[in-house]
Scaffold this active site. Structure first.
Site, PDB file in Angstrom:
ATOM      1  N   LEU A 261       0.772  -1.138   0.127  1.00 22.18           N
ATOM      2  CA  LEU A 261      -0.230  -0.077   0.049  1.00 22.18           C
ATOM      3  C   LEU A 261       0.771   1.285  -0.084  1.00 22.18           C
ATOM      4  O   LEU A 261       1.852   1.238   0.678  1.00 22.18           O
ATOM      5  CB  LEU A 261      -0.921   0.082   1.208  1.00 22.18           C
ATOM      6  CG  LEU A 261      -2.287  -0.900   1.287  1.00 22.18           C
ATOM      7  CD1 LEU A 261      -2.894  -0.815   2.671  1.00 22.18           C
ATOM      8  CD2 LEU A 261      -2.994  -0.347   0.181  1.00 22.18           C
ATOM      9  N   ASP A 262       0.249   2.343  -0.921  1.00 23.08           N
ATOM     10  CA  ASP A 262       1.331   3.426  -0.845  1.00 23.08           C
ATOM     11  C   ASP A 262       1.393   4.053   0.746  1.00 23.08           C
ATOM     12  O   ASP A 262       0.447   3.835   1.557  1.00 23.08           O
ATOM     13  CB  ASP A 262       0.682   4.528  -1.544  1.00 23.08           C
ATOM     14  CG  ASP A 262       0.652   4.114  -3.209  1.00 23.08           C
ATOM     15  OD1 ASP A 262       1.586   3.180  -3.256  1.00 23.08           O
ATOM     16  OD2 ASP A 262       0.068   4.853  -3.964  1.00 23.08           O
ATOM     17  N   PRO A 263       2.560   4.604   1.001  1.00 19.70           N
ATOM     18  CA  PRO A 263       2.577   5.509   2.262  1.00 19.70           C
ATOM     19  C   PRO A 263       1.362   6.328   2.455  1.00 19.70           C
ATOM     20  O   PRO A 263       0.880   6.443   3.806  1.00 19.70           O
ATOM     21  CB  PRO A 263       3.886   6.411   2.103  1.00 19.70           C
ATOM     22  CG  PRO A 263       4.686   5.654   1.291  1.00 19.70           C
ATOM     23  CD  PRO A 263       3.709   5.002   0.289  1.00 19.70           C
TER      24      PRO A 263
END
Length: 332
Positions: free
Chosen positions: A52-54
């Site tokens: 998951l993206d930050p």
């Protein structure tokens, strides 16, 4: 004389087997969240099931010990996201972290427009992965090229949007915004979907919010936060783990007797009578006769049980309950 600080004590690692459903916090990468959870559990071996993206939050199954052998099932699984598209501005990264590179006026967003967009972006789609992604080119992540100002040619990926809900949202960061809930196949970039929707409207868009609310049957309400995990005792943290077989719980199961269990764990195919293992299947769970004796996964072809991912006899022994029958047969 300068004060010498005491070195941080070394964490004594231990075998931990199971799945932690983490609600990934904003601002951490998936790997940072994994390492924090691994440290809290003192686990020897760990891995996650897709990044998951930050700037994204939500369902992130973390695998420990024997569970890492079945993480591919979650990587292949369909997923559901909730996102907010900020209309009128396109950014370098297609989300709120990037710099604005284009601003355009936003037309009136009508129910008819949303209905048309929903139809346009539901079903099989070809999607070009974003430059700011972890995909590799010549051994180097695309985002590394992007940070150097380089644009690399990317092949379109074939994905499927199974369902898409769209509604007008309010957000102080933009003149207009759209909230979407999208169920999709693996490999779908929601940032790219948001950009494509913005282009279809004619004003551009970028993500202002992204949350994964479901993956492979695991939902956000089942998840625990890192803060909650940190506040727990070590025993309470262990109680949060699901069994490794939870990753393959949606598939048919086969139970073997003691003799076949030992041979199966040695990697040997088991020939059955017609229908003994059930119909042909790309994946089945395999168990021994002892309670909780999960042995691994296999596939069934023409009444033959063919091992895929196997636990070691020691892993099986560690995962059996204290009241299990003697496990000597599994070690042969």
């Amino acid at each position: 004389m300068p004060k010498i600080s005491n070195p941080r004590p070394k964490v004594l690692r231990r075998p931990v087997h199971g799945v932690l459903l983490l609600d990934k916090p904003l601002g951490l990468s998936s790997n940072q969240a994994l390492q924090k959870a691994k440290w809290l559990l003192r686990a020897e071996k760990a891995g996650h099931t897709g990044t998951l993206d930050p700037l994204a939050t939500g369902v992130l199954p973390l695998c420990f010990g024997a569970a890492t052998k079945f993480s591919q099932v979650q990587l292949e699984a369909n997923k559901t996201y909730e996102a907010v598209l900020l209309l009128g501005q396109k950014t370098t990264t297609a989300d709120a972290e990037g710099e604005v590179i284009q601003t355009r006026p936003v037309p009136a967003i009508t129910p008819e427009m949303l209905q048309s967009l929903t139809a346009q972006f539901t079903g099989p789609l070809a999607q070009i992965p974003p430059m700011y992604s972890a995909l590799k080119k010549d051994g180097k992540a695309l985002y590394e090229y992007a940070r150097q100002g380089q644009e690399i040619e990317r092949e379109a990926r074939h994905i499927t949007i199974f369902s898409l809900e769209m509604s007008v949202a309010e957000d102080d960061r933009a003149d207009a915004a759209i909230r979407i809930i999208v169920s999709c196949s693996k490999g779908t970039y929601i940032r790219t979907l948001g950009e494509d929707i913005g282009e279809a409207i004619g004003c551009g868009a970028h993500l202002g919010f992204l949350r994964r609310i479901e993956t492979g049957g695991f939902v956000a309400s089942q998840c625990i936060t890192l803060a909650a995990l940190e506040a727990m005792s070590e025993d309470q943290r262990m109680d949060c783990l699901l069994a490794p077989q939870s990753l393959v719980a949606a598939f048919p199961s086969v139970t073997l007797d003691a003799e076949n269990s030992g041979r199966f764990l040695s990697g040997l195919r088991r020939r059955g009578t017609p229908g003994q293992w059930g119909p042909d299947a790309a994946l089945v769970q395999v168990y021994g006769t002892e309670p909780n004796a999960f042995l691994g996964s296999a596939h069934v072809t023409a009444d033959e049980l063919i091992p895929q991912r196997l636990l070691s006899p020691l892993e099986v022994k560690n995962m059996l309950t204290a009241s299990s029958e003697p496990q000597a047969d599994l070690m042969h």
